[in-house]
Scaffold this motif. Structure first.
Motif, mmCIF file in Angstrom:
data_model
loop_
_atom_site.group_PDB
_atom_site.id
_atom_site.type_symbol
_atom_site.label_atom_id
_atom_site.label_comp_id
_atom_site.label_asym_id
_atom_site.label_seq_id
_atom_site.Cartn_x
_atom_site.Cartn_y
_atom_site.Cartn_z
ATOM 1 N N ARG A 1 0.834 -1.015 -0.037
ATOM 2 C CA ARG A 1 0.067 0.279 0.093
ATOM 3 C C ARG A 1 1.059 1.162 0.165
ATOM 4 N N PHE B 1 -1.185 11.144 14.834
ATOM 5 C CA PHE B 1 -2.521 10.387 15.143
ATOM 6 C C PHE B 1 -2.847 10.601 16.650
ATOM 7 N N PRO C 1 -5.938 11.619 18.775
ATOM 8 C CA PRO C 1 -7.150 12.224 18.878
ATOM 9 C C PRO C 1 -7.388 12.865 19.732
ATOM 10 N N LEU C 2 -6.695 12.280 21.298
ATOM 11 C CA LEU C 2 -6.771 12.924 22.708
ATOM 12 C C LEU C 2 -6.362 14.493 22.586
ATOM 13 N N ARG D 1 -9.130 9.469 4.746
ATOM 14 C CA ARG D 1 -8.041 8.747 4.185
ATOM 15 C C ARG D 1 -8.695 7.666 3.192
ATOM 16 N N ALA E 1 3.032 -7.971 11.228
ATOM 17 C CA ALA E 1 2.900 -6.728 11.349
ATOM 18 C C ALA E 1 3.281 -5.949 10.243
ATOM 19 N N TYR F 1 5.334 -2.187 18.442
ATOM 20 C CA TYR F 1 6.225 -2.944 17.364
ATOM 21 C C TYR F 1 4.867 -3.397 16.392
ATOM 22 N N GLY F 2 3.681 -3.101 16.747
ATOM 23 C CA GLY F 2 2.829 -3.643 15.647
ATOM 24 C C GLY F 2 2.186 -5.008 15.836
ATOM 25 N N GLN F 3 2.639 -5.738 16.980
ATOM 26 C CA GLN F 3 2.179 -7.070 17.133
ATOM 27 C C GLN F 3 0.767 -7.192 17.631
ATOM 28 N N ALA G 1 -0.261 5.500 19.539
ATOM 29 C CA ALA G 1 -1.284 6.482 19.435
ATOM 30 C C ALA G 1 -2.156 6.696 20.446
ATOM 31 N N GLN G 2 -2.485 7.837 21.322
ATOM 32 C CA GLN G 2 -3.399 7.554 22.330
ATOM 33 C C GLN G 2 -4.625 7.864 21.570
ATOM 34 N N LEU G 3 -5.646 6.975 21.849
ATOM 35 C CA LEU G 3 -7.040 6.959 21.157
ATOM 36 C C LEU G 3 -7.988 7.520 21.922
ATOM 37 N N LEU G 4 -8.051 6.869 23.138
ATOM 38 C CA LEU G 4 -9.413 7.109 23.945
ATOM 39 C C LEU G 4 -8.883 7.177 25.531
ATOM 40 N N ASP G 5 -9.641 7.944 26.245
ATOM 41 C CA ASP G 5 -9.283 8.081 27.843
ATOM 42 C C ASP G 5 -10.586 7.273 28.046
ATOM 43 N N HIS H 1 -1.546 1.289 17.084
ATOM 44 C CA HIS H 1 -0.374 1.506 16.374
ATOM 45 C C HIS H 1 -0.713 2.273 15.249
ATOM 46 N N LEU I 1 0.794 3.168 12.426
ATOM 47 C CA LEU I 1 0.544 2.826 11.093
ATOM 48 C C LEU I 1 -0.752 1.730 10.682
ATOM 49 N N LEU J 1 -3.388 1.881 12.328
ATOM 50 C CA LEU J 1 -4.594 2.777 12.141
ATOM 51 C C LEU J 1 -4.769 3.520 11.028
ATOM 52 N N ARG J 2 -3.606 3.921 10.279
ATOM 53 C CA ARG J 2 -3.683 4.418 8.866
ATOM 54 C C ARG J 2 -3.855 3.713 7.932
ATOM 55 N N LEU J 3 -3.393 2.333 7.962
ATOM 56 C CA LEU J 3 -3.733 1.371 7.074
ATOM 57 C C LEU J 3 -5.261 0.481 7.150
ATOM 58 N N GLN K 1 -11.007 1.162 13.399
ATOM 59 C CA GLN K 1 -11.607 2.594 13.825
ATOM 60 C C GLN K 1 -13.081 2.296 14.179
#
Lengths: 410, 216
Positions: A171, A202, A204-205, A227, A295, B62-64, B83-87, B188, B190, B192-194, B200
């Motif tokens: 990709r 990235f 969001p917080l 995206r 990964a 590490y994406g594992q 990436a910190q997504l949510l509290d 992770h 990347l 999240l972007r992929l 999401q």
């Protein structure tokens, strides 16, 4: 005595080196076909050059204990851009250069100490082919688009050559510094840097915590999720930015690569909030990612860096300075392809044995005769009394056969 | 297959409950007899890794694991690229400076220069005292940090305080807070972007579940 290499350093065995070399050769073959010439930028540089105007954090640089502030290169773009603007300044533009070599990055290891990471990189730089002037379009944009399209097509050609197929789920993430800046223009200046960091990191917080009017924050939150397939994303961007030359150029570039990418099974993904790790870039940015066994694997990364070239240019040339390039992480590529590509097994050597010390000169002559005939041959380190024992040793070492030399044979 | 790194210990129960509300059932990890470290979800579309607190951001970086749940304190201490997504709101506690109840010091800035501070969170402590311009000698301990002041090894400690009972029972008092910590959903960057949507979607369902009151 320590028997291990320093943390992060690479210590490769012959098979790994052979794999790296084969990949570098295949990439170089494609670069040459596209008219690129090889350069060898220095491994050691002034820190000032390496930091590339603040694009690379000094904590990521491996510094040398030297009289001058020196360090090891974390990437090769800055050095090549400098060479292009100085020694190679008189050469006709565009300048097409490629190089391969080891780059070094410094990080913090598990125990809190320095960890030096070594990586083999192979990449191209296309300099002086139309500038975008940091994203603002002055009618030159179309030319910049041509360079972007060339580089992306070259990247796809390289993938084809090394054997990356749809099965690796490649990709190509594409972003654009100028588009992101235009999108952030509506954010008050004092919040812009924080908003950019939150988007590209990235986070969001952090985005939710920005002191912005509700509508603007929601706009940025939507942008963080924007995206995907280029046409759909471009449509969304046009809704926000209105028709602009920047998006038209991006559209033209993407159209120039879309059919080839599709044919190769490479998914194009336009991601406006994507920026590579090093902040060198001011136009199109890219990262190629494949799905590894467990990964995602980053195989290549790059972008347009007009301002960086401008730093090395004279006052008059600064406005037209331009550069764009990408680099492959060769070892990531090798590990991904490991075992998939049928490697031609090297022909095992012939073992040249000799009966006693008197026969050594004759044995060495025989060895070189074989080499002269283009055959791999190696010398047995100690005398060997009989032909049959030489044969046994040869088969034990996995040799193709043996030659036993008696005294006076020559 | 989506992989989620879950921290063993205090956060596990709430993490499992929150993921269940978002449609991923990892209840198997809570079964008393469970010794498995990699547990599939009931639906079979995801799996959970049971790891130590500090290892959650490592697996994610590490994406594992694409997602993970871990306390903000661990993220502050280890500072890995996640990436910190949510509290997520649960697991609330404070990172505090504590001293012996009999200590004359009642503010961090009053602590004597070059005094010893024991902590499991030396990076957080270092940043905090650096910001105060107070030079201190940090002693890294792996646990039972309260013993530092009790034995006289250190003047103060920097540690997580949830209810304050452990401090109280050991004759210590918290004098100042470094920050407040809650459980965070991390991802992770990347991955999240992929992501084409499923990742999401889980994040959004977890966010929605955070707004709804937790079932008892």
């Amino acid at each position: 005595m320590a028997l291990q290499p320093a943390a992060g350093a690479r210590d490769l065995n012959p098979r790994q080196v052979e794999g790296n070399r084969r990949l570098c050769d295949q990439l170089a073959e494609v670069y040459r076909l596209w008219g690129y010439q090889e350069v060898a930028p220095p491994t050691v540089e002034r820190l000032e050059t390496l930091e590339a105007g603040g694009g690379i954090a000094s904590r990521e640089l491996v510094r040398l204990a030297a009289d001058e502030p020196l360090g090891l290169r974390p990437e090769m773009t800055a050095s090549i851009a400098r060479a292009a603007c100085t020694r190679l300044a008189a050469r006709p533009r565009p300048l097409r250069l490629w190089s391969s070599g080891v780059v070094f990055r410094s990080g913090v290891g598990d125990a809190g100490g320095q960890r030096i990471e070594e990586q083999l990189q192979s990449g191209v730089e296309l300099l002086g082919s139309g500038a975008t002037n940091g994203g603002t379009n002055d009618g030159n944009g179309g030319v910049a688009g041509v360079a972007d399209a060339e580089l992306l097509r070259l990247l796809l050609a390289c993938l084809r050559r090394v054997g990356i197929t749809g099965a690796h789920q490649p990709r190509l993430l594409l972003g654009h510094h100028g588009v992101l800046s235009a999108l952030l223009d509506q954010v008050p200046a004092e919040q812009r840097t924080a908003a950019r960091q939150a988007l590209t990191g990235f986070d969001p917080l952090a985005l939710a915590a920005l002191e912005l009017p509700q509508r603007q924050r929601q706009g940025l939150q939507a942008l963080m999720r924007l995206r995907g397939e280029p046409a759909a994303v471009l449509y969304q961007l046009e809704q926000q930015l209105g028709p602009c030359a920047l998006l038209d150029d991006l559209d033209a570039t993407l159209k120039a690569i879309a059919p080839v990418a599709a044919a190769q099974g490479v998914t194009l993904q336009l991601d406006p909030s994507f920026q590579p790790h090093f902040d060198l870039y001011d136009g199109l940015v890219l990262k190629l990612v494949c799905q590894g066994a467990d990964a995602p694997v980053e195989l290549a990364s790059g972008g347009r860096y007009d301002a960086l070239v401008g730093r090395f240019s004279s006052e008059q040339e600064r406005s037209s300075a331009s550069g764009m390039g990408f680099g492959f992480a060769v070892e990531a590529l090798r590990e991904l392809l490991d075992g998939e590509v049928a490697e031609p097994e090297p022909q095992p050597p012939v073992l040249v044995a000799y009966a006693n010390a008197l026969a050594l000169p004759a044995a060495l002559d025989r060895l070189e005769q074989l080499h002269g005939a283009g055959k791999r041959a190696e010398l047995l380190a100690e005398p060997c009394p009989t032909r049959s024992s030489a044969e046994a040793i040869a088969s034990g070492r996995g040799c193709a056969g043996s030659v036993w030399v008696e005294p006076g044979a020559a | 297959m989506i992989t989620v790194a879950l921290a063993k210990g205090a956060l596990l129960k709430d993490s499992v409950r929150r993921f269940a509300a978002a449609g991923l059932d990892f209840a198997a990890v809570l079964e008393p007899g469970n010794r498995q470290l990699m547990v599939p979800s009931a639906c079979g579309n995801a799996r959970a890794l049971l790891v130590r607190n500090a290892d959650v951001p490592v697996y994610v970086a590490y994406g594992q694991a694409q997602l993970g749940v871990v306390g903000y304190d661990v993220l502050r201490e280890h500072q890995l690229p996640v990436a910190q997504l949510l509290d997520l709101g649960f697991g609330g506690c404070r990172m505090s400076v504590a001293v012996k109840a009999s200590s004359p010091y009642r503010r961090s800035a009053d602590l004597p220069a070059h005094c010893r501070i024991a902590s499991k969170f030396t990076r957080c402590a270092q940043e905090y005292f650096d910001a105060l311009d107070l030079p201190v000698e940090l002693i890294h301990l792996a646990g039972s940090v309260e013993l530092g002041p009790i034995t006289g090894m250190s003047e103060a400690i920097v540690d997580l305080v949830a209810t304050g009972r452990t401090l109280e029972e050991n004759g210590l008092i918290a004098i100042e807070d470094l920050f407040h910590s809650t459980a965070r959903l991390v991802g992770h960057p990347l991955a999240l972007r992929l992501d084409d949507g499923p990742l999401q979607a889980i994040v959004d369902r977890l966010a929605a579940a955070a707004l709804a009151p937790l079932p008892a």
